[in-house]
Design a protein around this motif. Structure first.
Motif, PDB file in Angstrom:
ATOM      1  N   LYS A 204      18.986 -12.272 -10.664  1.00 23.77           N
ATOM      2  CA  LYS A 204      17.714 -12.742 -11.210  1.00 23.77           C
ATOM      3  C   LYS A 204      17.943 -14.007 -12.031  1.00 23.77           C
ATOM      4  O   LYS A 204      17.154 -14.928 -11.993  1.00 23.77           O
ATOM      5  CB  LYS A 204      17.062 -11.679 -12.102  1.00 23.77           C
TER       6      LYS A 204
ATOM      7  N   THR B 117      11.067 -11.393 -11.131  1.00 26.35           N
ATOM      8  CA  THR B 117      10.027 -10.429 -11.513  1.00 26.35           C
ATOM      9  C   THR B 117       8.638 -11.036 -11.354  1.00 26.35           C
ATOM     10  O   THR B 117       7.739 -10.405 -10.773  1.00 26.35           O
ATOM     11  CB  THR B 117      10.240  -9.939 -12.956  1.00 26.35           C
ATOM     12  N   GLN B 118       8.452 -12.266 -11.817  1.00 26.00           N
ATOM     13  CA  GLN B 118       7.150 -12.927 -11.699  1.00 26.00           C
ATOM     14  C   GLN B 118       6.772 -13.134 -10.232  1.00 26.00           C
ATOM     15  O   GLN B 118       5.620 -12.936  -9.849  1.00 26.00           O
ATOM     16  CB  GLN B 118       7.158 -14.296 -12.410  1.00 26.00           C
ATOM     17  N   LYS B 119       7.751 -13.501  -9.407  1.00 25.35           N
ATOM     18  CA  LYS B 119       7.473 -13.730  -7.988  1.00 25.35           C
ATOM     19  C   LYS B 119       7.132 -12.418  -7.285  1.00 25.35           C
ATOM     20  O   LYS B 119       6.256 -12.380  -6.418  1.00 25.35           O
ATOM     21  CB  LYS B 119       8.647 -14.446  -7.328  1.00 25.35           C
ATOM     22  N   MET B 120       7.799 -11.349  -7.663  1.00 27.58           N
ATOM     23  CA  MET B 120       7.494 -10.027  -7.085  1.00 27.58           C
ATOM     24  C   MET B 120       6.085  -9.601  -7.498  1.00 27.58           C
ATOM     25  O   MET B 120       5.340  -9.069  -6.675  1.00 27.58           O
ATOM     26  CB  MET B 120       8.519  -8.977  -7.527  1.00 27.58           C
ATOM     27  N   ASP B 121       5.728  -9.837  -8.772  1.00 32.53           N
ATOM     28  CA  ASP B 121       4.390  -9.487  -9.241  1.00 32.53           C
ATOM     29  C   ASP B 121       3.321 -10.272  -8.490  1.00 32.53           C
ATOM     30  O   ASP B 121       2.288  -9.727  -8.106  1.00 32.53           O
ATOM     31  CB  ASP B 121       4.253  -9.730 -10.758  1.00 32.53           C
ATOM     32  N   GLN B 122       3.557 -11.557  -8.249  1.00 32.37           N
ATOM     33  CA  GLN B 122       2.610 -12.375  -7.487  1.00 32.37           C
ATOM     34  C   GLN B 122       2.461 -11.839  -6.071  1.00 32.37           C
ATOM     35  O   GLN B 122       1.360 -11.759  -5.542  1.00 32.37           O
ATOM     36  CB  GLN B 122       3.073 -13.828  -7.433  1.00 32.37           C
TER      37      GLN B 122
ATOM     38  N   GLN C  92      13.098 -16.243 -11.966  1.00 29.21           N
ATOM     39  CA  GLN C  92      11.755 -15.659 -12.075  1.00 29.21           C
ATOM     40  C   GLN C  92      11.451 -14.668 -10.953  1.00 29.21           C
ATOM     41  O   GLN C  92      10.347 -14.631 -10.411  1.00 29.21           O
ATOM     42  CB  GLN C  92      10.703 -16.762 -12.141  1.00 29.21           C
TER      43      GLN C  92
ATOM     44  N   LYS D 207       3.011  -8.717  -5.036  1.00 30.46           N
ATOM     45  CA  LYS D 207       2.303  -7.433  -5.093  1.00 30.46           C
ATOM     46  C   LYS D 207       0.799  -7.635  -5.272  1.00 30.46           C
ATOM     47  O   LYS D 207      -0.008  -6.907  -4.702  1.00 30.46           O
ATOM     48  CB  LYS D 207       2.833  -6.579  -6.244  1.00 30.46           C
ATOM     49  N   ASN D 208       0.435  -8.646  -6.079  1.00 32.08           N
ATOM     50  CA  ASN D 208      -0.985  -8.889  -6.358  1.00 32.08           C
ATOM     51  C   ASN D 208      -1.738  -9.473  -5.166  1.00 32.08           C
ATOM     52  O   ASN D 208      -2.965  -9.518  -5.176  1.00 32.08           O
ATOM     53  CB  ASN D 208      -1.140  -9.815  -7.577  1.00 32.08           C
TER      54      ASN D 208
END
Length: 163
Positions: free
Chosen positions: A131, A153-158, A151, A160-161
């Motif tokens: 990471k 975690t942020q890319k995974m969250d994007q 980033q 998922k959204n």
């Protein structure tokens, strides 16, 4: 040298000068004067995706790496937003530090270790925890290291959204 860390490919293009028995830092490369962090052409780091370095978000792209050596304490690393040569900042025979700072995408203090001996300048990219990458420059008796948050975690969250 290049390494994939998380979703990001990090590449560093640099020349690798040798010490050849010389005193590099403090003599050839003066303390408190911004240095090109390599030899010949500028040293360039490229990120394939957006990252965070020195607490600042940077877009994908190419940045020149400059460093400001110090006799003691941590050195300053500059990532130049124009991917320019440090010599393009010459004014009256010396580096115009104010102009360098103006074009910094980010400038920050980096962990500086003294001791040991590295004959040829080297850059390493460690995938660390996949990471956050650790970028290290080693030459003569100095190692400079700094983290690059890819980033994940942020890319995974994007991602998922989107669903």
């Amino acid at each position: 040298v290049s390494q994939n860390v998380g979703f990001t490919k990090i590449s560093i293009d640099y020349s690798s000068p040798a010490v050849k028995g010389r005193k590099i830092f403090g003599e050839i490369e003066k303390y408190d004067v911004t240095w090109r962090a390599g030899a010949n052409a500028q040293t360039v780091i490229e990120f394939s995706t957006a990252v965070s370095v020195g607490g600042k978000n940077l877009r994908a792209g190419k940045y020149s790496i400059f460093m400001t050596p110090t006799a003691s304490g941590d050195w300053t690393v500059h990532l130049n937003s124009k991917a320019a040569s440090v010599f393009s900042y010459m004014k009256d025979g010396k580096i115009d530090e104010e102009a360098v700072a103006k074009d910094d995408a980010v400038a920050f203090k980096a962990t500086t270790e003294r001791g040991g001996s590295t004959e040829r300048l080297q850059y390493h990219i460690s995938a660390n925890d996949n990471k956050t990458a650790i970028i290290t420059m080693a030459w003569e008796g100095v190692k400079i290291s700094f983290p690059v948050d890819t980033q994940v975690t942020q890319k995974m969250d994007q991602f998922k959204n989107q669903f």
